[in-house]
Design a protein around this motif. Structure first.
Motif, PDB file in Angstrom:
ATOM      1  N   GLY A 167     -32.163 -11.400 -22.511  1.00 11.67           N
ATOM      2  CA  GLY A 167     -31.961 -12.619 -22.064  1.00 11.67           C
ATOM      3  C   GLY A 167     -33.208 -13.508 -21.814  1.00 11.67           C
ATOM      4  O   GLY A 167     -34.298 -12.757 -21.774  1.00 11.67           O
ATOM      5  N   ARG A 168     -33.190 -14.686 -21.214  1.00  9.71           N
ATOM      6  CA  ARG A 168     -34.322 -15.217 -20.798  1.00  9.71           C
ATOM      7  C   ARG A 168     -33.961 -16.035 -19.552  1.00  9.71           C
ATOM      8  O   ARG A 168     -32.949 -16.699 -19.278  1.00  9.71           O
ATOM      9  CB  ARG A 168     -34.719 -16.536 -22.023  1.00  9.71           C
ATOM     10  CG  ARG A 168     -35.866 -17.457 -21.537  1.00  9.71           C
ATOM     11  CD  ARG A 168     -36.083 -18.390 -22.728  1.00  9.71           C
ATOM     12  NE  ARG A 168     -36.341 -17.672 -23.937  1.00  9.71           N
ATOM     13  CZ  ARG A 168     -37.497 -17.295 -24.476  1.00  9.71           C
ATOM     14  NH1 ARG A 168     -38.626 -17.308 -23.860  1.00  9.71           N
ATOM     15  NH2 ARG A 168     -37.370 -16.608 -25.682  1.00  9.71           N
ATOM     16  N   ILE A 169     -34.944 -16.010 -18.572  1.00  8.97           N
ATOM     17  CA  ILE A 169     -34.432 -16.903 -17.327  1.00  8.97           C
ATOM     18  C   ILE A 169     -34.794 -18.444 -17.611  1.00  8.97           C
ATOM     19  O   ILE A 169     -35.712 -18.724 -18.230  1.00  8.97           O
ATOM     20  CB  ILE A 169     -35.778 -16.411 -16.448  1.00  8.97           C
ATOM     21  CG1 ILE A 169     -35.495 -14.911 -15.967  1.00  8.97           C
ATOM     22  CG2 ILE A 169     -35.481 -17.381 -14.999  1.00  8.97           C
ATOM     23  CD1 ILE A 169     -36.503 -14.357 -14.921  1.00  8.97           C
ATOM     24  N   THR A 170     -33.612 -18.939 -17.334  1.00  9.59           N
ATOM     25  CA  THR A 170     -33.576 -20.297 -17.565  1.00  9.59           C
ATOM     26  C   THR A 170     -33.811 -21.357 -16.311  1.00  9.59           C
ATOM     27  O   THR A 170     -34.002 -22.499 -16.188  1.00  9.59           O
ATOM     28  CB  THR A 170     -32.415 -20.673 -18.466  1.00  9.59           C
ATOM     29  OG1 THR A 170     -31.083 -20.178 -17.622  1.00  9.59           O
ATOM     30  CG2 THR A 170     -32.195 -20.215 -20.026  1.00  9.59           C
ATOM     31  N   LEU A 230     -36.623  -7.162 -11.325  1.00 10.26           N
ATOM     32  CA  LEU A 230     -36.731  -8.559 -10.550  1.00 10.26           C
ATOM     33  C   LEU A 230     -35.384  -9.023  -9.954  1.00 10.26           C
ATOM     34  O   LEU A 230     -35.280 -10.151  -9.327  1.00 10.26           O
ATOM     35  CB  LEU A 230     -37.307  -9.350 -11.539  1.00 10.26           C
ATOM     36  CG  LEU A 230     -36.555  -9.856 -12.875  1.00 10.26           C
ATOM     37  CD1 LEU A 230     -35.717 -11.039 -12.898  1.00 10.26           C
ATOM     38  CD2 LEU A 230     -37.806 -10.283 -13.951  1.00 10.26           C
ATOM     39  N   GLY A 231     -34.191  -8.641 -10.467  1.00 16.51           N
ATOM     40  CA  GLY A 231     -32.931  -9.276 -10.137  1.00 16.51           C
ATOM     41  C   GLY A 231     -31.700  -8.279  -9.884  1.00 16.51           C
ATOM     42  O   GLY A 231     -31.878  -7.145 -10.559  1.00 16.51           O
ATOM     43  N   GLU A 266     -39.228 -16.368 -18.717  1.00 13.53           N
ATOM     44  CA  GLU A 266     -39.338 -14.906 -18.875  1.00 13.53           C
ATOM     45  C   GLU A 266     -38.224 -13.962 -19.745  1.00 13.53           C
ATOM     46  O   GLU A 266     -37.139 -14.503 -19.311  1.00 13.53           O
ATOM     47  CB  GLU A 266     -39.540 -14.244 -17.339  1.00 13.53           C
ATOM     48  CG  GLU A 266     -40.763 -14.752 -16.646  1.00 13.53           C
ATOM     49  CD  GLU A 266     -41.821 -13.849 -17.004  1.00 13.53           C
ATOM     50  OE1 GLU A 266     -41.980 -13.316 -18.138  1.00 13.53           O
ATOM     51  OE2 GLU A 266     -42.814 -14.029 -16.382  1.00 13.53           O
ATOM     52  N   LEU A 267     -38.668 -13.278 -20.636  1.00 12.97           N
ATOM     53  CA  LEU A 267     -37.785 -12.459 -21.285  1.00 12.97           C
ATOM     54  C   LEU A 267     -37.445 -11.367 -20.475  1.00 12.97           C
ATOM     55  O   LEU A 267     -37.928 -10.629 -19.890  1.00 12.97           O
ATOM     56  CB  LEU A 267     -38.211 -12.084 -22.705  1.00 12.97           C
ATOM     57  CG  LEU A 267     -38.577 -13.101 -23.825  1.00 12.97           C
ATOM     58  CD1 LEU A 267     -39.210 -12.355 -24.888  1.00 12.97           C
ATOM     59  CD2 LEU A 267     -37.459 -13.761 -23.979  1.00 12.97           C
ATOM     60  N   VAL A 268     -36.101 -11.012 -20.224  1.00 16.71           N
ATOM     61  CA  VAL A 268     -35.442 -10.010 -19.390  1.00 16.71           C
ATOM     62  C   VAL A 268     -34.545  -9.176 -20.131  1.00 16.71           C
ATOM     63  O   VAL A 268     -33.896  -9.527 -21.239  1.00 16.71           O
ATOM     64  CB  VAL A 268     -34.918 -10.898 -18.157  1.00 16.71           C
ATOM     65  CG1 VAL A 268     -36.020 -11.385 -17.360  1.00 16.71           C
ATOM     66  CG2 VAL A 268     -33.690 -11.684 -18.580  1.00 16.71           C
ATOM     67  N   GLU A 269     -34.016  -8.087 -19.340  1.00 20.43           N
ATOM     68  CA  GLU A 269     -33.133  -7.282 -19.960  1.00 20.43           C
ATOM     69  C   GLU A 269     -32.093  -6.850 -18.844  1.00 20.43           C
ATOM     70  O   GLU A 269     -32.634  -6.550 -17.633  1.00 20.43           O
ATOM     71  CB  GLU A 269     -33.836  -6.027 -20.768  1.00 20.43           C
ATOM     72  CG  GLU A 269     -34.600  -6.438 -21.843  1.00 20.43           C
ATOM     73  CD  GLU A 269     -35.442  -5.208 -22.437  1.00 20.43           C
ATOM     74  OE1 GLU A 269     -34.773  -4.244 -22.673  1.00 20.43           O
ATOM     75  OE2 GLU A 269     -36.778  -5.605 -22.507  1.00 20.43           O
ATOM     76  N   ARG A 300     -37.873  -7.386 -16.285  1.00 23.46           N
ATOM     77  CA  ARG A 300     -38.821  -8.181 -17.225  1.00 23.46           C
ATOM     78  C   ARG A 300     -39.179  -7.535 -18.357  1.00 23.46           C
ATOM     79  O   ARG A 300     -39.780  -6.268 -18.074  1.00 23.46           O
ATOM     80  CB  ARG A 300     -39.994  -8.840 -16.323  1.00 23.46           C
ATOM     81  CG  ARG A 300     -40.776  -9.847 -17.270  1.00 23.46           C
ATOM     82  CD  ARG A 300     -41.658 -10.617 -16.322  1.00 23.46           C
ATOM     83  NE  ARG A 300     -42.741  -9.791 -15.621  1.00 23.46           N
ATOM     84  CZ  ARG A 300     -43.700 -10.173 -14.863  1.00 23.46           C
ATOM     85  NH1 ARG A 300     -43.594 -11.339 -14.451  1.00 23.46           N
ATOM     86  NH2 ARG A 300     -44.623  -9.242 -14.047  1.00 23.46           N
ATOM     87  N   SER A 301     -39.045  -7.862 -19.550  1.00 20.22           N
ATOM     88  CA  SER A 301     -39.364  -7.368 -20.927  1.00 20.22           C
ATOM     89  C   SER A 301     -40.966  -6.893 -20.989  1.00 20.22           C
ATOM     90  O   SER A 301     -41.205  -5.842 -21.368  1.00 20.22           O
ATOM     91  CB  SER A 301     -38.909  -7.982 -21.954  1.00 20.22           C
ATOM     92  OG  SER A 301     -37.493  -8.127 -21.934  1.00 20.22           O
ATOM     93  N   SER A 302     -41.592  -7.670 -20.560  1.00 23.16           N
ATOM     94  CA  SER A 302     -42.999  -7.665 -20.979  1.00 23.16           C
ATOM     95  C   SER A 302     -43.663  -6.214 -20.218  1.00 23.16           C
ATOM     96  O   SER A 302     -44.653  -5.698 -20.623  1.00 23.16           O
ATOM     97  CB  SER A 302     -43.864  -8.896 -20.480  1.00 23.16           C
ATOM     98  OG  SER A 302     -43.621  -9.156 -19.084  1.00 23.16           O
TER      99      SER A 302
END
Length: 325
Positions: A233-236, A287-288, A219-222, A280-282
């Motif tokens: 960033g991206r959740i890895t 979420l965190g 997921e793309l995140v900010e 989450r960007s979308s």
């Protein structure tokens, strides 16, 4: 309606708007002769769309809908969005200043801590009003503080003194040697201290926090944080167990069920960003709660960031996330 039909209708309405006399424009304050109406396509199913109508003012709806028959009106997605302006993210320098009202991303800390980040605002059933959300190691000095201690904005590293007190440490989850789930603390705002919970880059986050078991890799995140500002960033990895975090000389606590994030361009976070809320960007779902990271490693070499699932933070401390003022 079919996408081609919608495009034809969009072109027709665009021509009518361009030909409408100025007296037909209802919206006040539309700059540069703009009608205050934008038209587009809103997907609803494969090959099917609604005509998207975006308005500066509710009264302008008549200018568009009056030109449509009943069948076409049922295929229109009308929303009043108000004035549209460029979205500018705050710089780290701005986030490190004394800021009133309080907003997410700014410097905050216990008087004995350098500086961390004000992640957002929450409520708790046994406390009146809004509470600041950040980390234990930011607001509670890694278990060394006591409930009732002051919280400063900005933090001491950014020039904060007793005169910059904004709240009172209210609750924090104490660390154990292994198996920690959260690094989190909250502080109740002092009387007269105003806050704007919606002031994230791009606007308010969703009020509904993403459940921990719905946080997915890739997921793309900010986030917005005191040191690096607004980053993407991206959740890895998710459900990461055994994350060892060094809180002092020879003091390591391990954490389970954590979220790992890498920056899209360079580091997603650096020291002082601890306490940032990640979304989450979308869909802007929070979420965190960012709490730790490394300066090396990761696929791009910029290190990795770790975050507690925000849903777990809320559950452990009995909180509710606040998205709007």
């Amino acid at each position: 309606m079919h996408v081609d039909t919608a495009r034809e209708l969009k072109a027709l309405l665009s021509r009518r708007l361009s030909e409408a006399p100025p007296s037909a424009v209802v919206a006040s304050g539309a700059p540069g002769g703009w009608s205050g109406i934008a038209l587009g396509l809103a997907p609803v199913a494969p090959g099917q769309v609604h005509l998207a109508v975006r308005l500066l003012a509710e009264a302008d709806a008549a200018l568009v809908l009056g030109a449509l028959d009943d069948a076409a009106r049922s295929e229109v997605d009308v929303r009043v969005i108000g004035p549209v302006r460029p979205q500018r993210s705050p710089t780290p320098e701005q986030l490190q200043r004394r800021t009133r009202p309080l907003v997410p991303g700014i410097s905050v800390a216990h008087p004995t801590v350098t500086a961390g980040t004000l992640g957002g605002f929450v409520t708790r059933r046994d406390v009146d009003g809004l509470l600041v959300l950040s980390n234990n190691h930011v607001l509670a000095a890694s278990d060394a503080a006591s409930v009732g201690d002051p919280v400063l904005q900005p933090g001491p590293a950014d020039g904060g003194t007793a005169a910059d007190r904004v709240g009172t440490l209210t609750a924090f989850e104490r660390f154990v040697a292994t198996g920690n789930l959260v690094d989190a603390a909250v502080a109740a705002l002092d009387e007269g201290v105003a806050a704007d919970p919606a002031a994230y880059p791009g606007g308010a986050l969703l009020g509904a926090v993403l459940p921990a078991d719905e946080v997915d890799p890739d997921e793309l995140v900010e986030k917005v944080g005191r040191t690096t500002g607004h980053t993407r960033g991206r959740i890895t990895a998710v459900e990461v167990d055994g994350v060892g975090v060094q809180y002092g000389e020879g003091v390591v606590h391990t954490f389970d069920d954590q979220i790992e994030v890498e920056g899209l361009q360079g580091s997603f976070s650096e020291g002082g960003d601890s306490g940032s809320v990640i979304w989450r960007s979308s869909d802007r779902a929070p979420l965190g709660l960012l709490f730790a990271g490394s300066s090396t490693g990761g696929s791009a070499g910029g290190g990795v960031t770790f975050a507690n699932p925000l849903a777990t933070v809320l559950r452990v401390l009995g909180l509710a996330f606040v998205a709007q003022g």
